[in-house]
Design a protein around this motif. Sequence first.
Motif, PDB file in Angstrom:
ATOM      1  N   ARG A   1       0.848  -1.199   0.000  1.00 21.06           N
ATOM      2  CA  ARG A   1       0.000   0.000   0.000  1.00 21.06           C
ATOM      3  C   ARG A   1       0.882   1.247   0.000  1.00 21.06           C
ATOM      4  NH1 ARG A   1      -4.769   0.139  -1.384  1.00 21.06           N
ATOM      5  NH2 ARG A   1      -5.282  -1.629  -0.070  1.00 21.06           N
TER       6      ARG A   1
ATOM      7  N   ASP B   1      -2.364  -2.165  -4.653  1.00 20.30           N
ATOM      8  CA  ASP B   1      -3.438  -2.868  -3.958  1.00 20.30           C
ATOM      9  C   ASP B   1      -3.072  -4.335  -3.812  1.00 20.30           C
ATOM     10  OD1 ASP B   1      -5.186  -0.715  -3.844  1.00 20.30           O
ATOM     11  OD2 ASP B   1      -5.906  -1.118  -5.877  1.00 20.30           O
TER      12      ASP B   1
ATOM     13  N   CYS C   1      -7.513  -3.921   2.695  1.00 22.01           N
ATOM     14  CA  CYS C   1      -6.939  -2.632   3.066  1.00 22.01           C
ATOM     15  C   CYS C   1      -6.887  -2.542   4.585  1.00 22.01           C
ATOM     16  CB  CYS C   1      -7.825  -1.536   2.472  1.00 22.01           C
ATOM     17  SG  CYS C   1      -7.047   0.055   2.493  1.00 22.01           S
TER      18      CYS C   1
ATOM     19  N   TYR D   1      -8.198   5.938   3.268  1.00 20.30           N
ATOM     20  CA  TYR D   1      -8.211   4.603   2.676  1.00 20.30           C
ATOM     21  C   TYR D   1      -9.562   4.281   2.037  1.00 20.30           C
ATOM     22  CZ  TYR D   1      -3.608   3.002   4.172  1.00 20.30           C
ATOM     23  OH  TYR D   1      -2.267   2.839   4.312  1.00 20.30           O
TER      24      TYR D   1
END
Lengths: 333, 333
Positions: free
Chosen positions: A85, A90, B94, B106
């Motif tokens: 990240r 991703d 994430c 994010y």
Amino acid sequence: MNIYDISKKAGVSIATVSRVMNGSDKVSEKTRKKVLDIMKETGYTPNAFARGLTFNTMSTIGLLCADCSDHFLATAISYLEKGFRANGYDCILCCTGYELATRQSYLKLILSKKVDAVVLVGSTFIEENIEDNQYLIDASLEVPVVSVNGYLDSPNIYCTLCDDAEAICNVTTQLIQEGFQKTLFLYRSASYSGWHKLAGFKKAYRNAGLELSNKQILCHHGDINETKEMLLQYYEKDFKFDSVVAGDDELGVSAHKFAKAKGFHIPDEFSIIGYNNSKVGVCCEPELSTLDNRLEFVCSNTVQSVMNILNGQSVPRKTMVSAEYIKRGTTNF
Amino acid sequence: MNIYDISKKAGVSIATVSRVMNGSDKVSEKTRKKVLDIMKETGYTPNAFARGLTFNTMSTIGLLCADCSDHFLATAISYLEKGFRANGYDCILCCTGYELATRQSYLKLILSKKVDAVVLVGSTFIEENIEDNQYLIDASLEVPVVSVNGYLDSPNIYCTLCDDAEAICNVTTQLIQEGFQKTLFLYRSASYSGWHKLAGFKKAYRNAGLELSNKQILCHHGDINETKEMLLQYYEKDFKFDSVVAGDDELGVSAHKFAKAKGFHIPDEFSIIGYNNSKVGVCCEPELSTLDNRLEFVCSNTVQSVMNILNGQSVPRKTMVSAEYIKRGTTNF
């Protein structure tokens, strides 16, 4: 507003708009300016798909792991996701389970997503039988394949791992020197890491000139209390062991519970060493001595390797670090 | 062979090829046949980007979690990934950390990836201060937002959660009835789940007509041994508690280690109840009584909700399940 609208407004083909977005030099300066002006004017930003189509990358990494409810693998994924990240990538996560056939089909699936690299999280992906690794080698011809904690010798496969064999050999040697010569080596699966740990265990006995009984080696897959019960039976029926070197901390905790159930004094009568330096090892009393395989370093090195490979830089195919012994209450050394 | 080659070979524009791939009815039957024949003939299959561009979906779900090295969150992610994968969806993971500003940025990032839905894994995403949830409501106008273990009242936000308040109220009432009336409520963070657990604790005292001292409520974020040390100090300096109701099993294990250090008999002199039914609770002796918040059900319901929403079906905005009490060795009831 999309790529079609831009092409219409600029009076050029979609291919031309795409070439401008792509930075191709096959577009005249005049056309480029016209297209960029319209993009600016209309506030158009290429969306993720369009960017993928033109740059042929979505800036995604495929993370394959057997089971992310496994604390060790989950921690690795946490480090890897943060690292990628931070580099603008991703992560697509894929929990494959432990079956070879499923792993093969998931790898195929993840490649079809046009990921920039594949990271194999955990050593379960590397099989002892060489042919069973062919699908990884095939994949590495399409994208870089990077392994966390397993090693496979192939030109486009990059590995960062802990020297598990050396670590287990060292602590087993210590146990032998302390007089514990009936150690049980307890491991969960015949993964790359599993058989290297086993090799380290065998080496310690060889180095000490001691004979190793095959009853001292036990592969078992079960939860903490199932494993404890299995050990109670194994002790009665098969082998009177005086210590346990475990392939992970959970197995170490099972051995701890076994020793408590037998009323053995830990560590004087019965010593235990776990692996991974995970939370479960500090939940029992005395706390579990363990080996820290420096997962954070392994993961940050993995991220750095992928970034360097994608930037066309040369990267060592194998990076190996030594484990750190964490002395707690289940050993005297 | 790509979309440009197909368009060249068929003598039609890229937009037309795209329309054929997209199933648009603005293409003549003759042109459609020609394009499809060339695709078949050349073995061309649209790649993921092209499909994304034409269908405007990549079949991806954004999974946001604070920290996937947290065992509870990692287990949730494991269930969710398997569930979405079984439905043909990829998961972009994430790990946001616990800071509001980072979570906001994010979420923005993940929306720019054109995910089909966003899943908020864990209740830390829902803030007590209503304005701090506005970014989630804003996101829910773009895609369905689904929360695991937190509830936010907004038209396009769907939640599956465990009734933490009821569960904590019930076990606290049991402790009171057993004569433990100086219980310490120990929790980690003022998350949605944290403050609902606290509300349940307070309710039990209210129901029993007992006064609750604010010294009985303690919010602490630390690892297992730090928390144990903190409890030893708190006991000496602030409050002589006779039992602990913990917001998670790790805090419960800390209380367990505290009680052992004090030499208290568990459970007669000192009772402890954890939360989450996680592995750490079976590592200590006696094992930790706990509350199972039915994570597997919560996750599978979450996956099903997302699939139903994406298929245009009506879905309840809130699904709440009761926890299950798991009696082990740290309680008498």
